[in-house]
Design a protein around this motif. Structure first.
Motif, mmCIF file in Angstrom:
data_model
loop_
_atom_site.group_PDB
_atom_site.id
_atom_site.type_symbol
_atom_site.label_atom_id
_atom_site.label_comp_id
_atom_site.label_asym_id
_atom_site.label_seq_id
_atom_site.Cartn_x
_atom_site.Cartn_y
_atom_site.Cartn_z
ATOM 1 N N ILE A 271 0.835 -1.196 0.000
ATOM 2 C CA ILE A 271 0.000 0.000 0.000
ATOM 3 C C ILE A 271 0.871 1.248 0.000
ATOM 4 O O ILE A 271 1.716 1.431 0.886
ATOM 5 C CB ILE A 271 -0.930 0.025 1.226
ATOM 6 C CG1 ILE A 271 -1.732 -1.278 1.333
ATOM 7 C CG2 ILE A 271 -1.861 1.233 1.167
ATOM 8 C CD1 ILE A 271 -2.658 -1.545 0.191
ATOM 9 N N GLU A 272 0.669 2.090 -1.004
ATOM 10 C CA GLU A 272 1.387 3.361 -1.091
ATOM 11 C C GLU A 272 0.426 4.498 -0.773
ATOM 12 O O GLU A 272 -0.739 4.477 -1.190
ATOM 13 C CB GLU A 272 1.984 3.553 -2.481
ATOM 14 C CG GLU A 272 2.831 4.810 -2.609
ATOM 15 C CD GLU A 272 3.521 4.915 -3.957
ATOM 16 O OE1 GLU A 272 4.253 5.895 -4.182
ATOM 17 O OE2 GLU A 272 3.321 4.007 -4.794
ATOM 18 N N ASP A 273 0.909 5.487 -0.030
ATOM 19 C CA ASP A 273 0.075 6.629 0.327
ATOM 20 C C ASP A 273 -0.298 7.402 -0.938
ATOM 21 O O ASP A 273 0.562 7.735 -1.759
ATOM 22 C CB ASP A 273 0.838 7.540 1.302
ATOM 23 C CG ASP A 273 -0.085 8.494 2.037
ATOM 24 O OD1 ASP A 273 -1.267 8.624 1.654
ATOM 25 O OD2 ASP A 273 0.385 9.112 3.018
ATOM 26 N N SER A 274 -1.579 7.677 -1.092
ATOM 27 C CA SER A 274 -2.029 8.444 -2.249
ATOM 28 C C SER A 274 -1.870 9.954 -2.029
ATOM 29 O O SER A 274 -2.049 10.729 -2.965
ATOM 30 C CB SER A 274 -3.508 8.127 -2.530
ATOM 31 O OG SER A 274 -4.325 8.455 -1.412
ATOM 32 N N VAL A 275 -1.534 10.338 -0.810
ATOM 33 C CA VAL A 275 -1.318 11.747 -0.492
ATOM 34 C C VAL A 275 0.180 11.989 -0.419
ATOM 35 O O VAL A 275 0.863 11.467 0.447
ATOM 36 C CB VAL A 275 -1.989 12.138 0.839
ATOM 37 C CG1 VAL A 275 -1.799 13.614 1.115
ATOM 38 C CG2 VAL A 275 -3.464 11.776 0.840
ATOM 39 N N ARG A 276 0.700 12.798 -1.326
ATOM 40 C CA ARG A 276 2.146 13.062 -1.371
ATOM 41 C C ARG A 276 2.427 14.458 -0.843
ATOM 42 O O ARG A 276 1.743 15.433 -1.216
ATOM 43 C CB ARG A 276 2.675 12.948 -2.801
ATOM 44 C CG ARG A 276 2.719 11.523 -3.329
ATOM 45 C CD ARG A 276 3.161 11.484 -4.772
ATOM 46 N NE ARG A 276 4.522 11.977 -4.980
ATOM 47 C CZ ARG A 276 5.612 11.233 -4.811
ATOM 48 N NH1 ARG A 276 5.509 9.977 -4.427
ATOM 49 N NH2 ARG A 276 6.812 11.742 -5.038
ATOM 50 N N PRO A 277 3.451 14.580 0.003
ATOM 51 C CA PRO A 277 3.825 15.908 0.479
ATOM 52 C C PRO A 277 4.286 16.805 -0.672
ATOM 53 O O PRO A 277 4.812 16.329 -1.682
ATOM 54 C CB PRO A 277 5.003 15.625 1.428
ATOM 55 C CG PRO A 277 4.925 14.173 1.735
ATOM 56 C CD PRO A 277 4.289 13.521 0.565
ATOM 57 N N GLU A 278 4.099 18.114 -0.532
ATOM 58 C CA GLU A 278 4.460 19.052 -1.584
ATOM 59 C C GLU A 278 5.958 19.056 -1.863
ATOM 60 O O GLU A 278 6.388 19.372 -2.966
ATOM 61 C CB GLU A 278 3.990 20.450 -1.200
ATOM 62 C CG GLU A 278 2.476 20.604 -1.155
ATOM 63 C CD GLU A 278 2.048 22.006 -0.812
ATOM 64 O OE1 GLU A 278 2.947 22.857 -0.555
ATOM 65 O OE2 GLU A 278 0.835 22.274 -0.806
ATOM 66 N N TRP A 279 6.757 18.682 -0.850
ATOM 67 C CA TRP A 279 8.218 18.773 -1.029
ATOM 68 C C TRP A 279 8.790 17.584 -1.816
ATOM 69 O O TRP A 279 9.945 17.632 -2.243
ATOM 70 C CB TRP A 279 8.922 18.884 0.312
ATOM 71 C CG TRP A 279 8.533 17.853 1.330
ATOM 72 C CD1 TRP A 279 7.582 17.982 2.297
ATOM 73 C CD2 TRP A 279 9.099 16.539 1.507
ATOM 74 N NE1 TRP A 279 7.499 16.842 3.062
ATOM 75 C CE2 TRP A 279 8.419 15.953 2.597
ATOM 76 C CE3 TRP A 279 10.101 15.821 0.853
ATOM 77 C CZ2 TRP A 279 8.722 14.650 3.043
ATOM 78 C CZ3 TRP A 279 10.402 14.546 1.295
ATOM 79 C CH2 TRP A 279 9.715 13.983 2.370
#
Length: 281
Positions: A271-279
């Motif tokens: 499972i990979e997070d679908s929310v990615r940090p802006e950086w």
């Protein structure tokens, strides 16, 4: 809660399933026996020491339990949901759980509002770290996932933005971590500390910044933050460990992936997070 499992091979007993496959503790197994919690799907009783043929369906009722978190309806980003576990995204600056009974304003308050009456986190992230958190949905799952975490059967992958150019693009930090006696919340590498192992790979460099992928063998408090600072590459924004300020005041550490064999379905989860940090590039 009730769910169904299927025996995978001939000769297994209910005792084998609970003690050997799931390796539940004596207390929870005794409680399930007293509650007659394992039955044939038609409701019939099955002897716990009776060898069963492969393909036998068993209906399992988990012990009644209620978590103590105060429900708090707020935004909750659920990445994976099945009857046994949740994987949810935790934003940076949100604590995983309250520090005292009745506390609010945390991830678990949001989880229990949507999925109560029972939910318990299997691992934690520091308040400033964003990313995936695994949550058990019943007491049997909590016991099984806790054991899997202890035995390194759950793979946790992080990414961080750090300062400085790495001399080695990959490596392992095996350095014990203990409390810093000069600071109430800080940790440090210490010969008398707890065993801690972090693996790292530099996946991108840009001048004096690097994006580093990390995996944990252990889960000590502030482990990645301490180990990267120990290498001379503190996380950008992590001023507690010598990192320079970031533009938004946060530090750049994200739990991007969880991978494991699901103990109740036998399926491989990645499972990979679908929310990615802006950086992140």
């Amino acid at each position: 809660m009730e769910f169904t499992v299927v025996t995978a091979e001939d000769g297994w007993t209910i005792e084998n399933l609970l003690r050997d496959r799931w390796r539940l503790g004596r207390k929870i197994v005794h409680e399930m026996r007293m509650q007659d919690a394992v039955k044939a799907p038609d409701g019939g009783r099955t002897r716990w020491n009776e060898p069963l043929p492969a393909g036998t369906f068993l209906s399992i009722r988990t012990p009644d339990a209620k978590s103590d978190y105060v429900p708090e309806t707020c935004e909750l980003n659920v990445i994976h949901d099945d009857p046994h576990c949740l994987i949810v995204h935790k934003p940076a600056a949100l604590a995983v759980h309250p520090n005292e009974p009745g506390g609010t304003g945390t991830l678990m308050n949001r989880v229990i509002a949507r999925f109560g009456p029972y939910a318990e986190h299997v691992h934690r992230l520091d308040k400033g770290t964003s990313g995936l958190v695994l949550i058990a949905r019943h007491p049997v799952a909590k016991a099984v996932f806790d054991r899997m975490l202890e035995e390194k059967a759950i793979r946790r992958t992080y990414v961080a933005e750090t300062a400085g150019a790495f001399k080695k693009r990959s490596g392992t930090v095996s350095a014990p971590i203990g409390r810093d006696r000069h600071h109430a919340t800080r940790r440090r590498v210490s010969p008398s500390g707890q065993h801690a192992v972090t693996h790292y790979d530099v996946i991108r460099e840009d001048g004096d910044r690097a994006i580093v992928q990390l995996e944990l063998d252990t889960g000590r408090t502030h482990q990645i933050r301490v180990h990267l600072a120990h290498l001379g590459h503190p996380i950008i924004g992590d001023v507690l460990y010598g990192g320079r300020l970031s533009g938004d005041g946060s530090y750049r550490l994200h739990a991007e992936r969880l991978s494991f064999i699901h103990p109740f379905t036998g399926k491989s989860l990645d499972i990979e997070d679908s929310v990615r940090p802006e950086w992140l590039p």
